[in-house]
Scaffold this active site. Structure first.
Site, PDB file in Angstrom:
ATOM      1  N   GLU A 205      -0.892 -11.059   2.738  1.00  0.00           N
ATOM      2  CA  GLU A 205      -1.943 -10.097   3.745  1.00  0.00           C
ATOM      3  C   GLU A 205      -2.944  -9.398   3.596  1.00  0.00           C
ATOM      4  O   GLU A 205      -3.743  -9.591   3.958  1.00  0.00           O
ATOM      5  CB  GLU A 205      -0.876  -9.109   4.109  1.00  0.00           C
TER       6      GLU A 205
ATOM      7  N   GLU B 143       9.043 -11.548   3.084  1.00  0.00           N
ATOM      8  CA  GLU B 143       9.619  -9.896   3.579  1.00  0.00           C
ATOM      9  C   GLU B 143      11.372 -10.186   3.478  1.00  0.00           C
ATOM     10  O   GLU B 143      11.938  -9.669   3.572  1.00  0.00           O
ATOM     11  CB  GLU B 143       8.941  -9.085   3.595  1.00  0.00           C
TER      12      GLU B 143
END
Length: 660
Positions: A44, A64
């Site tokens: 990210e 995640e």
């Protein structure tokens, strides 16, 4: 990526979302140099940069979802703008890692190098210095919405329900990507945060994060003698032999070749050897095509002569479950192999010590129980015999790691851990049929809980004759059963003869076209309820005076799952497994227990040990002739101790002896 240990407490360091926003808003171009791995927050952060340069061996991903979460620093909003919605859905809902080359094809990185990624990135930054950053801000990129967006999202949800029924994180990931495709970036980010807030404190997130650490904990094995993973050096394994080229032997051979380990595979007859050779080569070719790698066929050699094994470091016997045959093979291996070679059996539950007794090296004999298909399933039970040396354990565990298996050290008893716990689970399913349930009702309850297949569909897939042979070997059915033995009783305890009768009638499952279900043909896969079976069960109940009753899904779950969990407590008390984490890893990675519940022992702790105890007592009172429903003394002690957290169960477990 993030330090998962911080999830249970306050985060340290700067908040990631504002940091990434500041980088992206910079007028000075920022280039991300990616080496090793960029996972989760690491990727990210890179997506917030204006350019991304990756080393050819780098791996990228947003894992995640495997922790019960979603990428919450803009990953669900930026990745669809960069790689497109279909690719983003795939990566975000599965947590799959991609290579640098695949990332380049998807548009996630701008350049791949086999040199120093930092040096290449610095040189790249010099070339683009002064160029405007606006067009390179991923948050500003228009999102390419496919015309069939709703259909694409629905298809993704269908796949999620197939592979992870009941899991909430993958569904939330789809909702976040939908927001990216239908809302402005700022509103999409807000939706991402809302979804993350709901997931972060969920029981499923706790379960998956527990499992993440449990998977790592099981590799840190120890024995009561003081031998440990960090004080016992494994022997090098340069060449391995595999005995038997059936389904298991072929899969094990493929595992070894894929890990770059030379292997010599043995069959007893030329015909079986040639069939095995063709099958192994085909599996290696298909595996190599999928991975874009060399199949390394030269690493596998084949023979019908055990005397060709004189130079191997380790042998894995994978013939069918027949004690006499296994002892015959081990007796010969003890003569033909080097005195220091490890002799391992892939038995799924036979006595490892009895097998070792025919060798001259019981200290180098142990179990290496792979799970079918061995080249795909992650679990490896390493079975410690009475005389197994620490070096043998260390070597087997190290080999499992090289094969990318989750190795768990267990003690020697019938069925070890996994199959021993499976017995009361399947036993309860049979009893539920006798009492009035239908196979499809039992399976539906278990599949809605999260299993990919219920007990009866799984039985048909594996073959009903597998369990039948085991029961015959135990003297529970077949020609050795004494005349006059009651049909529904063995040793004074309740017994179901239903699966035995089905096998006697040739109903062996999918391969026969009929078992617990009816199939369109022999080898068919589409299961349909069988009217014949329903009529048979009605006749069976009438013959034995059983009054059929309605059985609700809750009772099905409680009796099947809690009896399995209860056996897990017995296993911990006896020292067959060292810790509840070991049992949970075995069941998630070997028996497809739904990951988002953490495994059977973690699930029990989440449900509440007093509830498990209360339900077991209730069902045992209702069925006093089923001893496996009687709560274990360890479960009673844990409840009496206030039901401590799972990590503190070791303090309550008082092992009079250990099988490790």
């Amino acid at each position: 990526g993030a330090d998962i240990r911080e999830f249970s407490g306050p985060f340290r360091g700067p908040a990631l979302v504002p940091l990434i926003d500041d980088i992206e808003a910079s007028e000075k171009p920022v280039v991300a140099a990616i080496e090793g791995v960029a996972l989760g927050g690491g990727l990210e952060l890179a997506l917030g940069c204006h350019y991304r340069i990756a080393h050819i061996k780098a791996r990228l991903g947003l894992p995640e979802v495997t922790l019960g979460l979603l990428p919450a620093a803009g990953g669900t909003q930026r990745l669809p703008r960069l790689a497109g919605i279909p690719a983003a859905l795939d990566l975000i809902t599965t947590g799959r890692h991609v290579s640098a080359q695949e990332a380049l094809k998807l548009g996630i990185v701008d350049q791949v190098t086999d040199g120093n990624a930092r040096d290449v990135a610095v040189e790249f930054a010099r070339k683009i210095a002064g160029q405007p950053t606006g067009p390179r801000r991923v948050s500003s990129l228009p999102i390419q919405c496919p015309a069939n967006l709703d259909s694409l999202l629905e298809q993704t949800l269908v796949r999620i329900r197939q592979r992870a029924r009941g899991a909430i994180a993958p569904v939330a990931c789809v909702q976040a990507v939908r927001a990216a495709s239908t809302l402005p970036f700022a509103q999409g980010m807000q939706r991402e945060q809302e979804l993350m807030a709901a997931l972060f404190t969920s029981g499923q997130a706790r379960a998956l994060q527990y499992l993440h650490f449990a998977q790592r904990a099981v590799g840190k094995w120890s024995t009561p003698s003081g031998a440990r993973w960090d004080n016992t050096k494994p022997r090098p394994v340069r060449k391995v032999a595999v005995i038997g080229l059936g389904t298991m032997g072929r899969g094990i051979t493929v595992c070894l070749v894929r890990a770059g380990i030379p292997v010599i595979a043995v069959e007893m007859e030329e015909k079986q050897l040639e069939e095995g050779r063709r099958a192994v080569h085909g599996m290696l070719d298909r595996d190599a095509q999928r991975r874009g790698a060399d199949p390394n066929l030269s690493l596998a050699s084949f023979t019908i002569n055990l005397r060709d094994l004189g130079d191997v470091d380790l042998v894995i016997e994978a013939v069918f479950e027949d004690m006499a045959l296994k002892k015959k093979i081990f007796r010969e291996l003890s003569s033909v192999c080097r005195p220091d070679a490890l002799l391992c059996t892939n038995t799924s539950g036979l006595d490892v010590d009895e097998i070792a007794s025919v060798t001259r090296r019981p200290d180098l004999v142990l179990g290496m129980h792979f799970f079918a298909p061995a080249h795909m399933m992650k679990l490896l039970e390493v079975v410690h015999g009475l005389h197994t040396s620490p070096v043998a354990v260390a070597t087997a565990m190290d080999l499992g790691k090289k094969l990318e298996k989750v190795g768990v050290l267990v003690g020697n008893c019938p069925g070890f851990v996994g199959n021993r716990m499976l017995m009361p689970y399947t036993e309860q399913a049979y009893f539920l049929l006798e009492e009035g349930a239908r196979p499809e009702e039992v399976d539906q309850a278990l599949e809605e809980f999260g299993f990919a297949m219920g007990v009866f569909r799984m039985g048909d897939l594996s073959g009903l004759d597998v369990g039948w042979k085991i029961r015959m070997g135990l003297g529970l059915t077949g020609p050795t059963l004494p005349a006059g033995t009651p049909v529904r009783s063995r040793g004074g305890h309740r017994y179901s003869a239903v699966p035995d009768i089905l096998c006697e009638k040739g109903r062996m499952g999918q391969k026969a076209g009929r078992g617990w279900y009816l199939y369109e043909k022999q080898g068919g896969r589409v299961a349909r309820p069988d009217p014949w079976l329903q009529s048979f069960l009605e006749e069976y109940r009438s013959l034995h005076g059983i009054q059929a009753r309605h059985i609700d899904p809750q009772e099905i779950l409680e009796r099947c799952l809690y009896s399995l969990i209860n056996e897990g407590f017995h296993i911990l008390e006896e020292g067959i497994a060292a810790a509840p984490e070991d049992i949970d890893a075995i069941y998630v990675f070997g028996y497809s227990w739904p990951r988002h519940t953490g495994g059977p022992m973690f699930y029990a702790s989440m449900v509440g040990l007093p509830r498990v105890l209360d339900k077991l007592e209730h069902y045992h009172q209702a069925h006093p002739d089923i001893p496996r429903l009687e709560p274990s003394s360890l479960l009673r002690r844990l409840v009496a101790s206030g039901s401590p957290p799972l990590q503190q169960w070791r303090d309550v477990i008082k092992k009079h002896r250990s099988h490790l």
